[in-house]
Design a protein around this motif. Structure first.
Motif, PDB file in Angstrom:
ATOM      1  N   LEU A   1      -2.061   0.435 -12.552  1.00 35.19           N
ATOM      2  CA  LEU A   1      -2.538   1.122 -11.186  1.00 35.19           C
ATOM      3  C   LEU A   1      -1.652   0.491  -9.915  1.00 35.19           C
ATOM      4  N   ASN A   2      -0.732  -0.327 -10.247  1.00 35.10           N
ATOM      5  CA  ASN A   2       0.013  -0.623  -9.139  1.00 35.10           C
ATOM      6  C   ASN A   2       1.159   0.400  -9.100  1.00 35.10           C
ATOM      7  N   ILE A   3       1.100   1.404 -10.047  1.00 37.93           N
ATOM      8  CA  ILE A   3       2.264   2.241 -10.034  1.00 37.93           C
ATOM      9  C   ILE A   3       1.626   3.936 -10.097  1.00 37.93           C
ATOM     10  N   TYR A   4       0.428   3.834 -10.415  1.00 38.53           N
ATOM     11  CA  TYR A   4      -0.333   4.888 -10.586  1.00 38.53           C
ATOM     12  C   TYR A   4      -1.240   5.378  -9.342  1.00 38.53           C
ATOM     13  N   ALA A   5      -0.795   6.219  -8.743  1.00 37.60           N
ATOM     14  CA  ALA A   5      -1.679   6.700  -7.117  1.00 37.60           C
ATOM     15  C   ALA A   5      -3.126   6.858  -7.382  1.00 37.60           C
ATOM     16  N   GLN A   6      -3.911   6.351  -6.383  1.00 34.51           N
ATOM     17  CA  GLN A   6      -5.182   6.636  -6.579  1.00 34.51           C
ATOM     18  C   GLN A   6      -5.648   7.938  -6.169  1.00 34.51           C
ATOM     19  N   ASP A   7      -4.890   8.901  -5.813  1.00 41.38           N
ATOM     20  CA  ASP A   7      -5.421  10.082  -5.463  1.00 41.38           C
ATOM     21  C   ASP A   7      -5.004  11.269  -6.641  1.00 41.38           C
TER      22      ASP A   7
ATOM     23  N   ASN B   1      -1.974  12.340 -28.052  1.00 35.78           N
ATOM     24  CA  ASN B   1      -0.836  12.178 -27.051  1.00 35.78           C
ATOM     25  C   ASN B   1      -1.266  13.696 -26.120  1.00 35.78           C
ATOM     26  N   ILE B   2      -0.767  13.526 -24.991  1.00 31.92           N
ATOM     27  CA  ILE B   2      -0.743  14.414 -23.881  1.00 31.92           C
ATOM     28  C   ILE B   2       0.193  14.301 -22.908  1.00 31.92           C
ATOM     29  N   GLU B   3       0.501  15.303 -22.480  1.00 35.36           N
ATOM     30  CA  GLU B   3       1.633  15.455 -21.174  1.00 35.36           C
ATOM     31  C   GLU B   3       0.799  15.782 -19.818  1.00 35.36           C
ATOM     32  N   ILE B   4       1.329  15.191 -18.894  1.00 34.65           N
ATOM     33  CA  ILE B   4       0.543  15.455 -17.530  1.00 34.65           C
ATOM     34  C   ILE B   4       1.668  15.193 -16.508  1.00 34.65           C
ATOM     35  N   GLU B   5       1.292  16.010 -15.291  1.00 34.89           N
ATOM     36  CA  GLU B   5       2.032  15.351 -14.117  1.00 34.89           C
ATOM     37  C   GLU B   5       1.200  14.475 -13.213  1.00 34.89           C
ATOM     38  N   ALA B   6       1.871  13.632 -12.533  1.00 37.18           N
ATOM     39  CA  ALA B   6       1.162  12.719 -11.894  1.00 37.18           C
ATOM     40  C   ALA B   6       1.998  12.192 -10.668  1.00 37.18           C
ATOM     41  N   THR B   7       1.156  11.684  -9.603  1.00 33.31           N
ATOM     42  CA  THR B   7       1.871  11.018  -8.360  1.00 33.31           C
ATOM     43  C   THR B   7       1.940   9.471  -8.866  1.00 33.31           C
ATOM     44  N   MET B   8       3.182   8.933  -8.639  1.00 29.69           N
ATOM     45  CA  MET B   8       3.457   7.684  -9.081  1.00 29.69           C
ATOM     46  C   MET B   8       3.954   6.634  -7.755  1.00 29.69           C
ATOM     47  N   LEU B   9       3.891   5.502  -7.588  1.00 29.32           N
ATOM     48  CA  LEU B   9       3.990   4.689  -6.554  1.00 29.32           C
ATOM     49  C   LEU B   9       5.241   3.777  -6.980  1.00 29.32           C
ATOM     50  N   LYS B  10       6.413   3.966  -5.985  1.00 29.14           N
ATOM     51  CA  LYS B  10       7.273   2.908  -6.101  1.00 29.14           C
ATOM     52  C   LYS B  10       7.092   1.529  -5.566  1.00 29.14           C
ATOM     53  N   LYS B  11       7.808   0.429  -5.719  1.00 30.17           N
ATOM     54  CA  LYS B  11       7.603  -0.834  -4.993  1.00 30.17           C
ATOM     55  C   LYS B  11       7.519  -0.876  -3.777  1.00 30.17           C
ATOM     56  N   ASP B  12       8.266   0.202  -2.957  1.00 28.03           N
ATOM     57  CA  ASP B  12       8.286   0.377  -1.505  1.00 28.03           C
ATOM     58  C   ASP B  12       7.059   1.354  -0.771  1.00 28.03           C
ATOM     59  N   SER B  13       6.291   1.705  -1.912  1.00 27.28           N
ATOM     60  CA  SER B  13       4.938   2.545  -1.621  1.00 27.28           C
ATOM     61  C   SER B  13       5.326   4.068  -1.693  1.00 27.28           C
ATOM     62  N   THR B  14       6.609   4.588  -1.937  1.00 30.11           N
ATOM     63  CA  THR B  14       7.143   5.610  -1.627  1.00 30.11           C
ATOM     64  C   THR B  14       6.475   6.446  -3.116  1.00 30.11           C
ATOM     65  N   GLN B  15       5.856   7.681  -2.624  1.00 32.57           N
ATOM     66  CA  GLN B  15       5.202   8.425  -3.650  1.00 32.57           C
ATOM     67  C   GLN B  15       6.213   9.455  -4.270  1.00 32.57           C
ATOM     68  N   ILE B  16       6.223   9.466  -5.636  1.00 29.57           N
ATOM     69  CA  ILE B  16       6.945  10.551  -6.512  1.00 29.57           C
ATOM     70  C   ILE B  16       6.116  11.205  -7.525  1.00 29.57           C
ATOM     71  N   ILE B  17       6.723  12.472  -7.777  1.00 33.72           N
ATOM     72  CA  ILE B  17       5.992  13.123  -8.899  1.00 33.72           C
ATOM     73  C   ILE B  17       6.780  12.980 -10.016  1.00 33.72           C
ATOM     74  N   CYS B  18       5.986  12.665 -11.243  1.00 33.84           N
ATOM     75  CA  CYS B  18       6.731  12.367 -12.389  1.00 33.84           C
ATOM     76  C   CYS B  18       5.889  13.292 -13.489  1.00 33.84           C
ATOM     77  N   ASP B  19       6.714  13.600 -14.586  1.00 37.27           N
ATOM     78  CA  ASP B  19       6.306  14.132 -15.686  1.00 37.27           C
ATOM     79  C   ASP B  19       6.154  12.991 -16.499  1.00 37.27           C
ATOM     80  N   ILE B  20       5.051  13.021 -17.230  1.00 44.63           N
ATOM     81  CA  ILE B  20       4.720  11.682 -18.201  1.00 44.63           C
ATOM     82  C   ILE B  20       4.251  12.395 -19.346  1.00 44.63           C
ATOM     83  N   SER B  21       4.813  11.728 -20.679  1.00 43.14           N
ATOM     84  CA  SER B  21       4.456  12.010 -21.750  1.00 43.14           C
ATOM     85  C   SER B  21       3.798  10.828 -22.318  1.00 43.14           C
ATOM     86  N   LEU B  22       2.437  10.892 -22.739  1.00 43.21           N
ATOM     87  CA  LEU B  22       1.469   9.849 -23.132  1.00 43.21           C
ATOM     88  C   LEU B  22       1.285   9.784 -24.412  1.00 43.21           C
ATOM     89  N   SER B  23       1.372   8.565 -25.059  1.00 44.07           N
ATOM     90  CA  SER B  23       0.833   8.589 -26.629  1.00 44.07           C
ATOM     91  C   SER B  23       0.132   7.342 -26.792  1.00 44.07           C
TER      92      SER B  23
END
Length: 821
Positions: free
Chosen positions: A311-317, A334-356
């Motif tokens: 949760l430190n890098i997975y945005a709550q929204d 396994n699934i593929e999603i798009e999610a908003t992630m958080l960098k150390k400096d709190s910058t939000q980025i959109i990521c393509d994530i493949s989960l297994s």
């Protein structure tokens, strides 16, 4: 007194015979054998009680040899006849295994033993024997055979090993095939012959573990006959086999798994140094691994983040909470999603994530891994392109003034509607609309005023339609409407009238109050035409006919009007015959108290059972019946039959609630209607408190004073009065207060678009508020969805009628509802 030896001997013989019979019955009970005999001359049979039970026939029923052959499966007939003939010839006992179909349809297996009894002349006198049900024995035998075959031909290697000598006591074909030895060769060998790396200490460890547990898993290496090796995983437990304590071993070849594990170690090194982020977590979402790509993307060193929550890098929204993601992963792997992630400096980025999912050696999920790529820039570019494309597509297919579909999109929608209607055998209507006198407004007041009139007209047209209908602007003041899947011509006429009524309301543009009307031409598919061009042409022709008729009206295409008039003449004649022959059926639609799901009553509805056309719905014949004066006769038929049915239900101890009957004004205006009503109730023994008469709002307002007088007389009898289709007419509140009303029925036209139509929501709430203020009961008709029901309950309309609970149906089907009630 002389002793009668003959009588005494007979009594002794009878007692012995009875004792023998009792013994035989006891034997049958213990052995579950059924005895029987067949007189070969008369073909009549004598069966024991057990024989009747086996065949599933009632004891004492007449049975014969034919009874047996009727129940015997055909494939055994020839064999059975042959055995009987052979037994007659030789006199020897015969056994016969077969299958019969019992009287209850169940097929069972039988063992039959039989022997022929001969008379003094050595002629076959009768066939006697026993019958035993061996179905369970046959099934058990087959199951045992299948289980043995399953073990023998299993792809797993299966061994049974003597605990003391470690020699093989049993090996299956899978073991023989895997090792390359014959079964005989393996049975002369011991376990260490094929396990070159199995040490004595390993064997002792396995024995100790088996003492603690019922079974264990172990990995080892097998050596084939040709000297090659392969890895196996063994499932081991102990049992008694042929009076010896033994190991049972199930071995599975895991050579590929071992190779994969080695490959995984190599891949782990590669993943550590790839550019993209690869992160694994345990079942609780705590980070376990963090590669260089993750450090570069998120800014955390591995030492800073490992062991901490993802949760430190997975945005709550994010739309999907982490728990739901893990649950989905557990289900699909396994699934593929798009999610908003958080960098150390709190910058939000959109990521393509493949989960297994990650699994341990036993296949149990012990974590998750994600392959993460930053697609923020890519998404921004994609969003911009989509917005531009959507805007261009919209401009190409929509009128920029009214934002309605333009001619191009209209043509496409019309083509699709034709194809769908043809495939589904549906009717649709095409309406061609022209605003009357619009050119004068445009020319005298300017195009800016004219444009505002067009926009407001478009909104009014749209408010009169369903969501699935298509409204388009072809240009100028010409509009078209596609009414999909219409149920009748009257439905189309109703919409046209609604449009004409809405457009006539004053339009305010700045300081101007303008009045316009519309001329509407209507063509029907497939009645008038089946081609796109002809439908448009015929609707246009009908629109000009509407203008010729003085504007502010609608007209159907002329040829269809002629056919329609002819149909109405035929229908009128058919209705007269139907009344004479009583071809009408009464259907009932239950009305429910929605809070406790209980029936409060039901509305009686008429259907016409035409001898050739089948079941005809009311919308097809009631308008004709009303225009020709036949409606009151039909209403009287329905009233008598429905009252009779309700009386029967009450006599049976059921509670169908209130009977709601539609009352036409022609009925009400009959001089002797009230006396006829009283006479009918008296003849049938019908309680007035069981009856509710429904009158429509529009009919009452045509002559309110007379209506009030007559309805008061009916109400004084004890009959409830309801206003049907409330909200569709023009009620005067002053008259509404004077009417002896008990209930308001909210018209289905306001319910059908709830909760999507804001106007219908507002109207329905207003009707409910009006009913409450007048202390009237409220019932909504045409309720078809849970959303509609919930809306009505939330707004304190508790009584509901509609397809959500039940469609109109015949009395015998409605009785089930009442019984449950």
């Amino acid at each position: 007194m002389p002793i009668n030896i003959k009588e005494d001997s007979l009594e002794v013989a009878l007692n012995k015979l009875k004792a023998r019979e009792n013994t035989l019955l006891q034997f049958e009970k213990i052995s579950k054998l059924g005895s029987w005999e067949i007189d070969l001359k008369t073909k009549k049979s004598l069966w024991s009680k057990r024989s009747y039970e086996i065949y599933g026939i009632e004891a004492g029923s007449m049975v014969g040899l034919d009874t047996f052959f009727d129940m015997l499966l055909p494939k055994y007939h020839e064999e059975a006849l042959s055995l009987i003939e052979d037994s007659i010839k030789t006199g020897e006992p015969k056994s016969f295994t077969c299958e019969i179909k019992r009287s209850d349809g169940k097929i069972i297996s039988l063992l039959i033993n039989a022997q022929v009894v001969f008379d003094d002349n050595n002629e076959a006198l009768k066939l006697t024997g026993t019958t035993q049900d061996i179905t369970q024995y046959i099934e058990l035998k087959e199951q045992t055979k299948e289980l043995s075959a399953l073990i023998e031909h299993s792809s797993n290697e299966i061994y049974i090993v003597d605990v003391n000598t470690l020699k093989y006591l049993y090996v299956n074909k899978g073991a023989s095939d895997a090792l390359g030895y014959t079964k005989d060769e393996l049975l002369s060998m011991c376990i260490t012959d094929v396990n070159p790396y199995l040490r004595q200490t390993d064997i002792e460890h396995i024995e100790q573990e088996l003492k603690k547990k019922k079974n264990i898993l172990n990995r080892t290496v097998h050596q084939r006959r040709d000297g090659s090796h392969y890895h196996v995983q063994s499932y081991i437990h102990t049992l008694e086999y042929k009076n010896k304590t033994a190991f049972v071993i199930f071995d599975t070849d895991i050579s590929q798994l071992i190779e994969l594990e080695a490959e995984s170690k190599k891949q782990a090194k590669i993943l550590e140094h790839i550019h993209d982020s690869v992160v694994s977590v345990d079942n609780y979402g705590n980070i376990k691994t963090w590669n260089k790509g993750s450090e570069n993307l998120f800014g955390y060193e591995a030492s800073e983040i490992i062991g901490k929550s993802i949760l430190n890098i997975y945005a709550q929204d994010n739309l999907e909470p982490l728990a739901i993601l893990f649950s989905t992963l557990n289900e699909y792997g396994n699934i593929e999603i798009e999610a908003t992630m958080l960098k150390k400096d709190s910058t939000q980025i959109i990521c393509d994530i493949s989960l297994s999912v990650l699994r341990d050696e036993f296949g149990i999920i012990d974590g998750y891994v994600g392959y993460i790529q930053d697609i923020t820039q890519q998404k921004e570019t994609q969003t911009l392109l989509e917005k531009q494309t959507k805007q261009l597509q919209y401009q190409a297919h929509h009128d920029m003034l009214t934002h309605l579909p333009n001619r191009t999109l209209f043509q496409d929608r019309l083509s699709q509607t034709i194809m769908n209607s043809k495939r589904n055998n549906e009717i649709f209507a095409l309406l061609f609309i022209d605003l009357d006198q619009f050119k004068k407004i445009n020319d005298s007041l300017g195009h800016h005023i004219g444009d505002e009139v067009l926009k407001q007209a478009a909104k009014r047209f749209k408010n009169a339609l369903r969501e699935d209908d298509t409204l388009a602007r072809l240009g100028g003041d010409e509009f078209t409407i596609i009414l999909k899947n219409i149920k009748s011509k009257e439905n189309t006429a109703h919409v046209a009238q609604k449009i004409i009524r809405h457009i006539k309301e004053p339009i305010k543009v700045g300081i101007h109050t303008l009045h316009i009307s519309s001329s509407i031409g209507i063509a029907l598919y497939p009645n008038d035409a089946i081609s796109q061009d002809n439908l448009i042409k015929y609707a246009d022709v009908a629109m000009y006919k509407a203008k010729d008729e003085g504007r502010d009206n609608y007209q159907f295409y002329a040829s269809e009007l002629s056919a329609y008039a002819f149909e109405r003449v035929i229908m009128e004649n058919s209705l007269r015959v139907a009344i004479k022959e009583n071809q009408f059926l009464v259907y009932y639609q239950p009305q429910f108290h929605a809070k406790d799901e209980k029936i409060i009553g039901m509305e009686a509805l008429v259907r016409w059972q035409h001898p050739k056309l089948g079941l005809v719905t009311p919308d097809k014949f009631l308008p004709v019946a009303e225009e020709t004066g036949l409606l009151k006769e039909i209403d009287n038929i329905v009233m008598r039959e429905a009252m009779q049915q309700f009386k029967e239900w009450y006599i049976q101890g059921l509670n169908p609630g209130i009977l709601a009957l539609n009352l036409s004004m022609k009925q009400l205006n009959e001089k002797d209607f009230i006396s006829k009503l009283l006479l009918t109730m008296s003849e049938l023994g019908f309680n007035p408190q069981w009856l509710e008469l429904e009158v429509t709002e529009g009919q009452v307002m045509n002559n309110p004073d007379i209506s009030i007088e007559k309805l008061n007389k009916i109400h004084n009898i004890g009959v409830e009065i309801a206003i049907d289709d409330f909200g569709t007419g023009y009620s005067s509140l002053s008259y509404l207060k004077k009417l002896p009303l008990d209930k308001l029925k909210i018209d289905r036209s306001f319910i059908e678009d709830i909760p999507h139509d804001e106007d219908d929501i507002a109207i329905t709430k207003a009707i409910i508020a009006l009913g409450k203020s007048l202390n009237l009961k409220l019932i909504a008709e045409g309720v078809e969805t849970k959303e509609q029901r919930d809306f009505l309950l939330q707004n304190e309309c508790d009584f509901i009628q509609g397809y959500y609970y039940s469609k109109p149906t015949l009395a015998e089907d409605v009785r089930k509802f009442i019984g449950k009630n």
